[in-house]
Design an enzyme around this catalytic site. Structure first.
Site, short mmCIF file in Angstrom:
data_model
loop_
_atom_site.label_atom_id
_atom_site.label_comp_id
_atom_site.label_asym_id
_atom_site.label_seq_id
_atom_site.Cartn_x
_atom_site.Cartn_y
_atom_site.Cartn_z
N LYS A 204 -1.48 -9.27 2.55
CA LYS A 204 -0.77 -8.92 3.76
C LYS A 204 -1.80 -8.11 4.50
CE LYS A 204 2.84 -6.29 3.72
NZ LYS A 204 2.40 -4.88 4.22
N GLU B 261 -1.87 -5.67 8.11
CA GLU B 261 -1.07 -5.32 9.28
C GLU B 261 -1.99 -5.38 10.46
OE1 GLU B 261 -0.20 -1.08 8.46
OE2 GLU B 261 0.69 -1.29 6.74
N ASP C 50 0.83 -1.21 0.02
CA ASP C 50 -0.05 0.09 -0.19
C ASP C 50 1.03 1.34 -0.14
OD1 ASP C 50 1.06 -0.20 2.65
OD2 ASP C 50 -0.99 -0.16 3.24
N SER C 51 2.20 0.91 0.23
CA SER C 51 2.92 2.34 0.03
C SER C 51 3.07 2.66 -1.43
CB SER C 51 4.61 1.74 0.26
OG SER C 51 4.87 0.49 -0.65
N ASP D 127 -1.26 -5.93 -0.49
CA ASP D 127 -1.68 -5.35 0.63
C ASP D 127 -3.15 -5.25 0.81
OD1 ASP D 127 0.19 -4.99 2.69
OD2 ASP D 127 1.12 -3.43 1.59
N GLU E 159 8.41 -4.99 10.86
CA GLU E 159 9.06 -3.60 10.33
C GLU E 159 9.38 -2.53 11.36
OE1 GLU E 159 6.31 -1.52 7.59
OE2 GLU E 159 7.58 0.39 7.68
O1 KIV Z 1 3.55 -1.14 1.76
C1 KIV Z 1 4.54 -1.60 1.82
O2 KIV Z 1 5.57 -1.22 1.15
C2 KIV Z 1 5.11 -2.42 2.91
C3 KIV Z 1 6.41 -2.73 3.23
C4 KIV Z 1 7.19 -1.70 3.83
C5 KIV Z 1 6.88 -4.06 4.19
O3 KIV Z 1 4.08 -2.97 3.56
#
Ligand code: KIV
Length: 267
Positions: free
Chosen positions: A110, A112, A42-43, A81, A179
């Site tokens: 993924k 969180e 989600d970055s 994500d 992280e």
């Molecule tokens: O969204 C992302 O890039 C991440 C990584 C930092 C693990 O979750």
């Protein structure tokens, strides 16, 4: 790499490499590399769309980028994500998101954190979709955490993260991102678990590592993060290349006849 290989790699003491990927052209390049796993993180909201935080990633954004990555690297193991709030709005919304992302080409999702969404994690896994956990600094919780800072620095907070890691393993996640936590803590967690830990800012003792691809490639010369290693200064490389092009255009040396179409009557 398939989902079962994650545990197998850990047993064999083989490290797992993961990088983020958000688009088709980068996916085509990464498809030809040895990297084990691609993360449509989600970055993407920050890296590709310029938002200030990952809170701006939503399901359509993750869907679009997951599809693009899958088109360029369909043979890689792709993790997408679950975006902000998508697993906090009830089971139906969470499952619709999982369906969207897996149909877009994700092999796993993924999620969180853990508190309050254990049941959703379990349900997703029972529905046949592998889940990767994510503990420590969980950017979707940035407001509750009071900023982007190293997590688990005192004994009580460290033990909470270690406890959550074990709970996630018991729920059935196949791997987890750790992280920005102290390396002593990631060592303790990685030693205790049978599933692999994938670190970012968590030191050398995790079972694998993940980096944002633009960080690894040195695309931001205005950002220096302690846990990042730049393997190339592509910001400099790209600007040099574009300036060479600019010069060629302005002095008339690009394009030449080699880069032009001819019908013959002008020569
Ligand atoms: O969204 C992302 O890039 C991440 C990584 C930092 C693990 O979750």
């Amino acid at each position: 790499m398939q989902v079962n290989d994650f545990k197998r790699y850990k047993k064999l003491n083989k490290k797992i490499s993961m990088v983020t990927c958000y688009d088709y052209s980068m996916a085509k390049i990464l498809a030809k590399t040895e990297v084990n796993c691609l993360l449509v993180g989600d970055s993407v909201a920050m890296v590709m769309h310029g938002h200030e935080s990952t809170l701006h990633a939503d399901v359509p954004m993750m869907d679009l980028h997951t599809k693009s990555v899958n088109k360029g690297a369909s043979k890689k193991f792709i993790v997408s994500d679950m975006p902000y709030m998508s697993f906090r709005k009830g089971l139906t919304f969470a499952m619709e998101t999982v369906e969207t992302l897996t149909k877009a080409g994700a092999n796993a999702v993924k999620i969180e954190g853990i508190d309050g969404h254990e049941k959703i994690i379990r349900h997703i896994i029972e529905s046949g979709v592998p889940v990767m956990g994510h503990l420590g600094l969980t950017p979707q919780f940035v407001n509750g955490l009071g900023g982007y800072r190293v997590q688990g620095k005192n004994e009580k907070k460290a033990q909470k993260i270690a406890h959550d890691a074990k709970k996630l393993e018991d729920l059935g996640v196949f791997a987890m991102v750790l992280e920005c936590i102290p390396m002593e803590l990631s060592y303790e967690i990685s030693e205790k678990l049978t599933i692999p830990t994938i670190g970012i800012g968590a030191g050398p003792y995790t079972d694998g590592q993940v980096l944002v691809i633009q960080d690894l490639l040195g695309m931001y010369d205005d950002l220096k993060l302690k846990f990042v290693k730049n393997y190339v200064n592509s910001s400099k490389l790209f600007s040099e290349a574009v300036n060479l092009y600019d010069l060629d255009v302005k002095n008339g040396s690009f394009p030449t006849v080699n880069e032009s179409f001819q019908v013959g009557y002008l020569t």
